[in-house]
Write a protein that holds these residues in place. Structure first.
Motif, PDB file in Angstrom:
ATOM      1  N   LEU C  90      38.413  -0.777   1.812  1.00 33.94           N
ATOM      2  CA  LEU C  90      38.508  -2.229   1.720  1.00 33.94           C
ATOM      3  C   LEU C  90      37.582  -2.797   0.651  1.00 33.94           C
ATOM      4  CD1 LEU C  90      40.508  -2.733   4.050  1.00 33.94           C
ATOM      5  CD2 LEU C  90      39.050  -4.667   4.615  1.00 33.94           C
ATOM      6  N   PHE C 104      37.738 -13.511   1.038  1.00 29.53           N
ATOM      7  CA  PHE C 104      37.923 -12.352   1.903  1.00 29.53           C
ATOM      8  C   PHE C 104      36.586 -11.822   2.406  1.00 29.53           C
ATOM      9  CE2 PHE C 104      42.180 -11.631  -0.175  1.00 29.53           C
ATOM     10  CZ  PHE C 104      42.889 -11.870   0.983  1.00 29.53           C
ATOM     11  N   ARG C 105      35.677 -11.719   1.463  1.00 21.54           N
ATOM     12  CA  ARG C 105      34.370 -11.165   1.803  1.00 21.54           C
ATOM     13  C   ARG C 105      33.725 -11.991   2.921  1.00 21.54           C
ATOM     14  NH1 ARG C 105      29.934 -11.781  -1.340  1.00 21.54           N
ATOM     15  NH2 ARG C 105      31.128 -12.480  -3.128  1.00 21.54           N
ATOM     16  N   THR C 106      33.853 -13.307   2.785  1.00 21.35           N
ATOM     17  CA  THR C 106      33.280 -14.191   3.803  1.00 21.35           C
ATOM     18  C   THR C 106      33.943 -13.982   5.153  1.00 21.35           C
ATOM     19  OG1 THR C 106      32.961 -15.779   2.033  1.00 21.35           O
ATOM     20  CG2 THR C 106      32.703 -16.588   4.276  1.00 21.35           C
ATOM     21  N   ILE C 107      35.253 -13.932   5.134  1.00 26.55           N
ATOM     22  CA  ILE C 107      35.982 -13.807   6.405  1.00 26.55           C
ATOM     23  C   ILE C 107      35.667 -12.477   7.087  1.00 26.55           C
ATOM     24  CG2 ILE C 107      38.275 -13.556   7.404  1.00 26.55           C
ATOM     25  CD1 ILE C 107      39.256 -15.600   5.366  1.00 26.55           C
ATOM     26  N   PHE C 108      35.631 -11.409   6.292  1.00 22.59           N
ATOM     27  CA  PHE C 108      35.420 -10.086   6.887  1.00 22.59           C
ATOM     28  C   PHE C 108      34.091  -9.998   7.627  1.00 22.59           C
ATOM     29  CE2 PHE C 108      38.325  -7.969   3.548  1.00 22.59           C
ATOM     30  CZ  PHE C 108      39.419  -8.388   4.275  1.00 22.59           C
ATOM     31  N   PHE C 109      33.162 -10.816   7.204  1.00 25.06           N
ATOM     32  CA  PHE C 109      31.835 -10.709   7.800  1.00 25.06           C
ATOM     33  C   PHE C 109      31.685 -11.588   9.044  1.00 25.06           C
ATOM     34  CE2 PHE C 109      27.139 -11.002   7.801  1.00 25.06           C
ATOM     35  CZ  PHE C 109      26.854  -9.648   7.692  1.00 25.06           C
ATOM     36  N   ILE C 110      32.627 -12.494   9.251  1.00 22.48           N
ATOM     37  CA  ILE C 110      32.454 -13.471  10.327  1.00 22.48           C
ATOM     38  C   ILE C 110      32.217 -12.862  11.717  1.00 22.48           C
ATOM     39  CG2 ILE C 110      33.833 -15.138  11.689  1.00 22.48           C
ATOM     40  CD1 ILE C 110      34.177 -16.734   9.198  1.00 22.48           C
ATOM     41  N   PRO C 111      32.950 -11.810  12.121  1.00 19.16           N
ATOM     42  CA  PRO C 111      32.664 -11.279  13.463  1.00 19.16           C
ATOM     43  C   PRO C 111      31.200 -10.873  13.635  1.00 19.16           C
ATOM     44  CG  PRO C 111      34.669 -10.352  12.623  1.00 19.16           C
ATOM     45  CD  PRO C 111      34.066 -11.129  11.492  1.00 19.16           C
ATOM     46  N   TRP C 167      34.565  -2.894  15.128  1.00 20.86           N
ATOM     47  CA  TRP C 167      35.146  -4.138  14.616  1.00 20.86           C
ATOM     48  C   TRP C 167      34.049  -5.136  14.254  1.00 20.86           C
ATOM     49  CZ3 TRP C 167      34.749  -8.941  17.124  1.00 20.86           C
ATOM     50  CH2 TRP C 167      35.541  -9.963  16.606  1.00 20.86           C
ATOM     51  N   PHE C 170      31.887  -4.041  11.278  1.00 18.16           N
ATOM     52  CA  PHE C 170      32.631  -3.741  10.063  1.00 18.16           C
ATOM     53  C   PHE C 170      32.120  -4.512   8.845  1.00 18.16           C
ATOM     54  CE2 PHE C 170      36.330  -4.386   7.266  1.00 18.16           C
ATOM     55  CZ  PHE C 170      36.541  -3.066   6.943  1.00 18.16           C
ATOM     56  N   GLY C 171      31.812  -5.775   9.061  1.00 18.99           N
ATOM     57  CA  GLY C 171      31.344  -6.624   7.963  1.00 18.99           C
ATOM     58  C   GLY C 171      30.127  -6.047   7.263  1.00 18.99           C
ATOM     59  N   TYR C 172      29.195  -5.524   8.055  1.00 20.83           N
ATOM     60  CA  TYR C 172      27.981  -4.964   7.460  1.00 20.83           C
ATOM     61  C   TYR C 172      28.299  -3.759   6.587  1.00 20.83           C
ATOM     62  CZ  TYR C 172      24.510  -7.807   9.891  1.00 20.83           C
ATOM     63  OH  TYR C 172      23.730  -8.842  10.315  1.00 20.83           O
ATOM     64  N   LEU C 175      30.051  -4.789   3.430  1.00 25.59           N
ATOM     65  CA  LEU C 175      29.144  -5.451   2.506  1.00 25.59           C
ATOM     66  C   LEU C 175      28.302  -4.432   1.751  1.00 25.59           C
ATOM     67  CD1 LEU C 175      28.759  -8.373   1.884  1.00 25.59           C
ATOM     68  CD2 LEU C 175      26.826  -8.425   3.446  1.00 25.59           C
TER      69      LEU C 175
END
Lengths: 455, 296, 294
Positions: C90, C104-111, C167, C170-172, C175
């Motif tokens: 990704l 996208f980057r912002t959204i992926f990190f939200i959880p 899940w 994932f953001g971390y 990133l």
């Protein structure tokens, strides 16, 4: 324990007499009993000699988590009324559900931070550690003499003839059920365990969750086991003998009981997801009409008045006693005097705390308000408060209570210490989730009892 | 080797991409679809949360997973605010979080400077000790910390949470700060020292402004973790007046166990500040995490 | 300059507050744990010293301890071998997504920024046997036979927990790899392109090997966070059914606060810490050898 059971029966008989006496006359508030004082409108005042200038803050820690409904609301109302009458006293309430409550109370106890007034259970698993470490204030029996506590109800809170707490309610397990679901599917209230099994199968065929169960908390499971064992041999005492190490849990009757209980789990008697459901989740499942039955204590009589649930549900919720077998009758009920209050020995204001409890347990307050709110069965005589306008659920519950002929006493998991309790509950989870056979289950209970007995 | 990867300047966020010149291919569409799918997957909880916070409790058990709230049940928020003492908890959380964030930023700036610039014998040993803190499970300190606070008579004030929270975030914060500081040329400081500035003057007048991006990262990360922490908050705090907002979920789950709507309203209220802070400081977060990680 | 930078008093002043805080809140508690770990303390009242009995009991007789450890390792393995490759993929996609990259980057990190209290509740509902999205989905696509009590079955519950943890984290991971990619000089890939490499070979031969230092970091971070996992389990299953999803953090909490075995719980803490330290050090060494040099 046996003694307690018998006394509980006596108490229930007294109530049944009261009910009979009241049965005919309907809506008139039954206010007249010999010992009762004439003042019956406002919550009764019973305050001691507090000087009004002294500002007192009392911490009050309770496991009646829901403050907006049922018994939690009644408790809160009395607290509010007390504070109104005693402007110098501020009562800070902290409320958590049972299991979090019990964890947190250990935190408090281990740090000598016990709140002034705590909810206590008149059972060794809860009380012994507190008493062994001298954390509870001895109460004066004579302070509460006029409050008509049912005989025997204080036994669990007493040690060496000294009183350390007061019982709030008589607890007994029933099966709540949704009459509409039963009627819609042509199901009758089961009279025997075999019929209950049929009901379960019928409901499953119609893709309806049979019994909502809080399997994550797990403390209801051993109570089911108590019922199962009693239904096998007609005697609640065998279980206590096993814990006392007079017999083994591998005793044929007890193993049969475990198998009977497991048969229900295998038939998917418990609602889907029961192993991860805590109290709130199980209660909601039932309250939202998603399960046909709910195995829980009589303190949930507030289900019939909880506005979070639909009116349809509230009008259709009922209760029946755990079904009979050829040995055990429906009048043999898992019942005990459970929840109540105790005062911390380290309280800075012990007089104020006791004064509050005196106020709280004045019959005009707790037992009257609780009963008339339809939120539970007090451990005090309450026949004078029967109004005839009780909800159907209340009437059905009191039926179970008043016809009781034998009772279990302290539930299995609460006889020992905390470690025992955890092991017992985990063994039940394992057995019922098919990770353990009935024989291994018996061995696990034996091991837990051995360890407890060895201490 | 690893250090060479660390960008000398903060990451360029708008790097011109070669791909833009190429024509849009099928592969690219597929890739975008995939990204959008994952984005939805990641965004779902937020949508779900807000949606359910506007439903009546009874509707939670309906057959559809997302349900258009008609009409929206704003009462849930009113309930959350009035019954749950949410404003009080919210204020507590804010105070505790802000103090923790400031304290840990200050401490990590000072330590970061001492570790990267100052010359002292035990530097390496102390740094490794602190870094070990990243590995230590905080839950292992729960019990003894409780006893410790109790013995010192420190239970039941805000420091009961501020101190452990600040301590827990030190390793990661120091890591990020040292990572960032090593990318900064020393020439400016040197000339300042020659001009007669004291070490504190250098740190607070020169280094502080330069390290603002890294400090922002530290702050945002610490804000998020502190705001969301609940096991310690649940264990340590006893006074009702001090409780923090994640606790209100526990409280709500118990006290309003059948009012799912209000529970979700509270959860939304908890989630909003962290998301806002994150959206405001997305770039700083990205840079900071990288700067720290690359070095580590 | 040198004199200013080796001013002992200044160093002490700069280090002391943080070090003190750290020692006071993390080191001392660990020593206290070691102390209580050798007692039979029940949380209140008197206790006896029982030497290493607790440790012996845990290491040789406590199945739940080993299940917890096994679960932690399973989670770690899943994170490293499932979540990370996906995150790398990704991250690569992200660098090619043009102007939407930041969105996208912002959204992926939200959880990762939402409280675990919230996400745990969400996923519990998704896995719910009756109303859960998952079972509804299976119903919808005709796979009714696969419907399941996901969290209630010991065999699937642990995987549910793993999915949730992956899940949320994932953001971390994304990133980290994303910024790793940003750090790779762009002239490298341009040179490769001039040499006629296509995208696939470019990534497999050049970019991904260059990412390996970042992988080392990401893996070590993943290992430490996986071992420490507690909140999600605490909220979703509390270790159940029958301890099949138990993790060490939750287990020691439960032992101390539900079973009132404080001494024993502290002994678990100590073993937990030792295990985390050893594994991290070993991993650090091994990974350094494997992919550190090139």
């Amino acid at each position: 324990m046996n003694g307690k059971g018998i006394k509980l029966v006596l108490a229930s008989l007294m109530v049944s007499v009261g009910l009979a006496g009241c049965g005919g006359g309907n809506n008139a508030p039954a206010a007249s009993t010999p010992t009762d004082s004439p003042e019956s409108t406002a919550p009764a005042t019973n305050s001691g000699g507090n000087t009004p200038e002294e500002k007192v803050t009392l911490k009050f820690f309770t496991a009646l988590a829901d403050r907006a409904n049922g018994s939690g609301k009644v408790e809160q109302d009395i607290i509010d009324a007390y504070m109104k009458e005693h402007p110098n006293v501020k009562i800070e309430v902290e409320a958590l559900q049972d299991e979090p409550y019990k964890s947190k109370i250990k935190v408090y106890a281990s740090s000598n931070q016990l709140p002034d007034i705590i909810q206590a259970w008149g059972q060794p698993s809860f009380l012994s550690p507190l008493l062994d470490n001298d954390l509870l204030l001895e109460l004066n029996k004579s302070d509460f003499e006029g409050d008509q506590f049912v005989a025997g109800s204080m036994d669990g809170f007493s040690k060496d003839d000294k009183l350390y707490g007061l019982p709030r309610g008589a607890d007994y397990m029933v099966m709540y059920y949704n009459k509409k679901i039963f009627a819609d599917n042509g199901i009758e209230v089961p009279k025997t365990t075999a019929e209950l099994m049929d009901v379960v199968k019928k409901l499953r065929d119609k893709k309806i969750n049979p019994i909502a169960m809080n399997g994550m908390d797990a403390w209801t499971l051993p109570i089911w086991y108590e019922f199962a064992a009693q239904r096998v041999n007609g005697d609640f005492n065998k279980m206590d003998e096993a814990v006392a190490r007079k017999i083994s849990f591998t005793d044929a009757d007890l193993v049969t009981a475990a198998k009977d209980m497991k048969a229900f789990a295998d038939a998917k008697a418990f609602a889907d997801g029961w192993l991860t459901a805590d109290y709130g989740a199980a209660r909601n499942l039932f309250g939202q009409g998603q399960a046909a039955m709910f195995f829980m204590g009589a303190w949930e009589s507030g289900l019939a008045t909880d506005e979070n649930f639909s009116e349809d549900f509230r009008n259709n919720v009922g209760a029946f006693a755990f079904p009979a077998s050829d040995k055990g009758k429906t009048t043999d009920v898992a019942a005990w005097y459970g929840g109540g209050y105790a005062v911390s020995k380290n309280s800075k204001h012990p007089e104020a705390a006791v004064d509050f409890l005196k106020y709280f347990f004045t019959p005009e307050n707790w037992s009257k308000l609780l009963w008339q709110a339809g939120a539970g069965t007090p451990a005090q005589q309450f026949d004078q408060f029967l109004t005839g306008s009780e909800t159907n659920l209340q009437k059905e519950l009191i039926d179970v209570f008043s016809t009781m002929t034998s009772s279990s006493g302290t539930p299995l998991q609460d006889i020992g210490d905390d470690e025992f309790k955890q092991k017992v509950m985990e063994a039940h989870q394992s057995l019922l989730s098919d990770k353990m056979s009935a024989e291994d289950f018996a061995k696990a209970l034996d091991a837990a009892s051995d360890k407890f007995a060895g201490k | 080797m690893t250090n060479s990867l660390s960008p000398a300047a903060p990451l360029p966020s708008t790097k011109p991409h070669k791909e833009e010149r190429r024509k849009v291919s099928g592969g690219k569409i597929l890739m975008m679809a995939f990204l959008i799918l994952i984005a939805l997957f990641q965004l779902f909880p937020l949508i779900w949360l807000v949606d359910y916070s506007l439903l009546k409790s009874g509707e939670f058990f309906g057959s559809s997973f997302l349900k258009w709230p008609s009409p929206p049940e704003w009462q849930n928020y009113v309930n959350a605010f009035t019954y749950g003492r949410v404003p009080r908890y919210f204020a507590n959380s804010l105070i505790i979080t802000v103090i923790t964030v400031m304290l840990s930023a200050l401490v990590s700036l000072m330590m970061g400077y001492a570790f990267t610039r100052m010359k002292w014998k035990l530097s390496g040993v102390v740094l490794s000790l602190i870094m070990m803190g990243m590995i230590i499970p905080i839950h292992a300190t729960l019990l003894p910390n409780f006893i410790l606070f109790n013995k010192l008579g420190m239970l039941n004030n805000m420091y009961t949470l501020i101190l452990p929270y600040s301590a827990i975030v030190i390793p990661m914060s120091v890591l990020i700060m040292t990572g960032f500081l090593e990318t900064i040329p020393r020439a400016i400081e040197e000339s300042a020292v020659i001009d007669g500035a004291s070490i504190y003057g250098v740190i607070f007048k020169i280094i502080f402004p330069i390290t603002k991006p890294a400090l922002a990262t530290v702050c945002v990360l610490n804000f998020i973790s502190t705001w969301n922490e609940f096991i310690m908050a649940n264990t340590f705090l006893t006074s009702e007046d001090l409780k923090t907002i994640p606790f209100s979920i526990m409280k709500f789950a118990g006290e309003y166990s059948s009012n799912y709507g209000a529970q979700f309203a509270v959860m939304t209220i908890i989630a909003i500040p962290t998301i806002l802070i994150y959206l405001l400081f997305t770039e700083q977060m990205t840079k900071g995490i990288t700067a720290g990680a690359v070095k580590g | 300059m040198h004199r200013v930078l080796s001013d002992k008093k200044a160093i002490a002043l700069l280090i002391a507050p943080g070090l003190f805080l750290f020692a006071f809140m993390i080191c001392i508690p660990i020593f206290m744990s070691a102390y209580y770990g050798s007692t039979d303390w029940g949380g209140i009242g008197k206790y006896n010293f029982i030497g290493l009995d607790n440790y012996r009991e845990i290491l040789f007789h406590d199945k739940v301890f080993w299940t917890s450890l096994g679960n932690a390792l399973l989670l770690t393995a899943a994170t490293v071998f499932l979540q990370h490759p996906f995150a790398i993929l990704l991250a690569i996609f992200l660098t090619h997504s043009g102007k939407y990259e930041k969105v996208f980057r912002t959204i992926f990190f939200i959880p990762a920024v939402i409280s675990i209290v919230v996400t745990a509740k969400l996923w519990s509902s998704i896995f719910h046997p009756n109303y859960g999205l998952l079972n509804k989905l299976l119903d919808g696509i005709g796979l009714e036979a696969l419907k399941h009590d996901w969290l209630g079955d010991p065999n699937t519950a642990i995987w549910c927990i793993i999915i949730v943890v992956m899940w949320q984290g994932f953001g971390y991971a994304l990133l980290l790899y994303y910024s790793g990619l940003q750090g790779i000089p762009s002239d490298l890939s341009e040179a490769a392109k001039i040499d006629g490499a296509n995208n696939f070979t470019l990534y497999t031969r050049i970019i991904i090997p260059l990412l390996s230092p970042m992988m080392r970091v990401a893996i070590i971070i993943a290992v430490t966070t996986c071992l420490k996992q507690m909140e999600t389990v605490f909220l979703m299953t509390n270790g159940g059914p029958a301890n099949s999803t138990q993790f060490l953090g939750n287990y020691l909490y439960k032992t101390a606060f539900s079973s009132s075995l404080y001494g024993y719980g502290n002994a678990i803490s100590i073993l937990f810490i030792i295990f985390c330290l050893v594994l991290t050090v070993v991993l650090n060494k091994v990974l350094k050898k494997d992919i550190g040099e090139f």
